[in-house]
Design an enzyme around this catalytic site. Sequence first.
Site, PDB file in Angstrom:
ATOM      1  CE  LYS A 114      -4.433  -1.461   1.737  1.00 49.02           C
ATOM      2  NZ  LYS A 114      -5.508  -1.264   2.695  1.00 49.02           N
ATOM      3  CE  LYS A 161     -13.211  -2.862   0.799  1.00 44.67           C
ATOM      4  NZ  LYS A 161     -12.624  -2.831   2.141  1.00 44.67           N
ATOM      5  CE  LYS A 195      -5.874  -7.995  -1.820  1.00 49.24           C
ATOM      6  NZ  LYS A 195      -5.568  -7.547  -0.466  1.00 49.24           N
TER       7      LYS A 195
HETATM    8  P1  TYM Z   1     -10.660  -5.229   4.012  1.00 48.94           P
HETATM    9  O1  TYM Z   1     -11.619  -4.137   4.241  1.00 48.94           O
HETATM   10  O2  TYM Z   1      -9.543  -5.030   3.035  1.00 48.94           O
HETATM   11  O3  TYM Z   1     -11.410  -6.533   3.548  1.00 48.94           O
HETATM   12  C1  TYM Z   1     -12.522  -7.024   4.290  1.00 48.94           C
HETATM   13  C2  TYM Z   1     -12.506  -8.537   4.289  1.00 48.94           C
HETATM   14  O4  TYM Z   1     -12.546  -9.018   2.942  1.00 48.94           O
HETATM   15  C3  TYM Z   1     -11.473  -9.919   2.723  1.00 48.94           C
HETATM   16  N1  TYM Z   1     -11.011  -9.765   1.346  1.00 48.94           N
HETATM   17  C4  TYM Z   1     -10.954 -10.750   0.456  1.00 48.94           C
HETATM   18  N2  TYM Z   1     -11.271 -12.051   0.548  1.00 48.94           N
HETATM   19  C5  TYM Z   1     -11.122 -12.803  -0.564  1.00 48.94           C
HETATM   20  N3  TYM Z   1     -10.669 -12.313  -1.751  1.00 48.94           N
HETATM   21  C6  TYM Z   1     -10.341 -11.001  -1.884  1.00 48.94           C
HETATM   22  N4  TYM Z   1      -9.921 -10.521  -3.039  1.00 48.94           N
HETATM   23  C7  TYM Z   1     -10.483 -10.161  -0.749  1.00 48.94           C
HETATM   24  N5  TYM Z   1     -10.252  -8.848  -0.530  1.00 48.94           N
HETATM   25  C8  TYM Z   1     -10.584  -8.623   0.758  1.00 48.94           C
HETATM   26  C9  TYM Z   1     -10.406  -9.510   3.704  1.00 48.94           C
HETATM   27  O5  TYM Z   1      -9.506 -10.563   3.971  1.00 48.94           O
HETATM   28  C10 TYM Z   1     -11.215  -9.123   4.905  1.00 48.94           C
HETATM   29  O6  TYM Z   1     -11.540 -10.273   5.676  1.00 48.94           O
HETATM   30  N6  TYM Z   1      -7.601  -5.168   7.917  1.00 48.94           N
HETATM   31  C11 TYM Z   1      -8.901  -5.600   7.483  1.00 48.94           C
HETATM   32  C12 TYM Z   1     -10.043  -5.058   8.303  1.00 48.94           C
HETATM   33  C13 TYM Z   1      -9.897  -5.248   9.773  1.00 48.94           C
HETATM   34  C14 TYM Z   1     -10.073  -6.449  10.488  1.00 48.94           C
HETATM   35  C15 TYM Z   1      -9.860  -6.115  11.864  1.00 48.94           C
HETATM   36  C16 TYM Z   1     -10.377  -7.744  10.124  1.00 48.94           C
HETATM   37  C17 TYM Z   1      -9.607  -4.263  10.672  1.00 48.94           C
HETATM   38  N7  TYM Z   1      -9.589  -4.793  11.948  1.00 48.94           N
HETATM   39  C18 TYM Z   1      -9.937  -7.080  12.854  1.00 48.94           C
HETATM   40  C19 TYM Z   1     -10.453  -8.699  11.125  1.00 48.94           C
HETATM   41  C20 TYM Z   1     -10.241  -8.369  12.477  1.00 48.94           C
HETATM   42  C21 TYM Z   1      -9.082  -5.152   6.043  1.00 48.94           C
HETATM   43  O7  TYM Z   1      -8.448  -4.261   5.572  1.00 48.94           O
HETATM   44  O8  TYM Z   1     -10.078  -5.750   5.398  1.00 48.94           O
END
Ligand code: TYM
Length: 335
Positions: A115, A202, A199
Amino acid sequence: MNKPTNRVFSGVQPTGNLHLGNYLGAIRNFVGLQESHECLYCVVDMHAITVWQDPAELAANTREVAAAYIAAGIDPEKHIIFNQSGVPAHAELAWVLNCVARIGWLNRMTQFKDKAGKDREKASVGLYAYPVLMAADILVYQATHVPVGEDQKQHLELARDVAQKFNNDFAVPDFFPQPEPLIMGAATRVMSLRDGTKKMSKSDPSDLSRITMKDSAEDIAKKIRKAQTDPDPLPETVEGLAGRAGADNLVGIYAALADKTKAEVLAEFGGRQFGEFKPVLADLAIERLSPITGEMKRLMDDPGHIDAVLRNGAVRARAIADPIMARVREIVGFI
Ligand code: TYM
């Protein structure tokens, strides 16, 4: 204080373009855990601002993630849906844990490297400390299970290390549990529809790279029709997907949407051309996603209701976090 044994915590960032990867890798699994676990599902707005967010868009995107949670089937009465900034203990514990985590640990985080890109000096301090806030999110509830997509695995390992070091440093064995990642289903890493080696994300500049939770049936059909594949027919076995990233991705998406394994999908479609497979996949995706996107739209028309759900969730989340945070203060020696 009684320690929970089946408390789930997870979060999604409100950064717009909520997509099929978020749904299949995370949100759909959140829904399934409600029967067996006590669940907290958070819209992590404080994580979102680690990169610049327009304030009005951040608020709208926060409501959108909350709407996706509810539309997908999370029950905000039985479980807790809230936004991270509504519970100050996340930030408070994050500071303590910043002083427990080591710089060397954070330097190994691949997501920061991706990032921040080449110009690391210009990345926010928040982006660097991001995984520590994530550890705090989980540990402030002493959560035991964390459903996520594959890409969050390294962050969860860090959360486990932080929990253990806190317990060791302050001689409070087992105070923080070792949160267990739940990486479930056939689509733990959904790839870009334009490039099966990247991947689905967003932030990809190409709209065609992802199916979003706002897409119409026509959008979904178009994106699947244009998805990158190769000229060969589908293989008969999972081994035959090796080196065929685009094909592997579409088979994985189909499997996840149909609640099947990739092997089962290939048993059905092996030997057929993508020209035949893609319309069937599009129909299935539309069938599964349209009720959710429709319900999301309906919910988004009543932002007052979503805000009430989030506020109510935050009150209930605080009731869990506050006593744990009070104990942390004692343990650390804050008077
Ligand atoms: P974020 O917002 O990027 O993504 C949310 C969830 O979606 C999953 N994900 C995917 N799964 C499969 N294929 C993909 N291409 C894909 N892109 C995203 C992510 O693995 C995630 O589960 N850091 C985290 C948010 C967070 C969090 C936490 C999660 C903040 N605090 C505590 C668990 C526990 C994040 O950026 O997710």
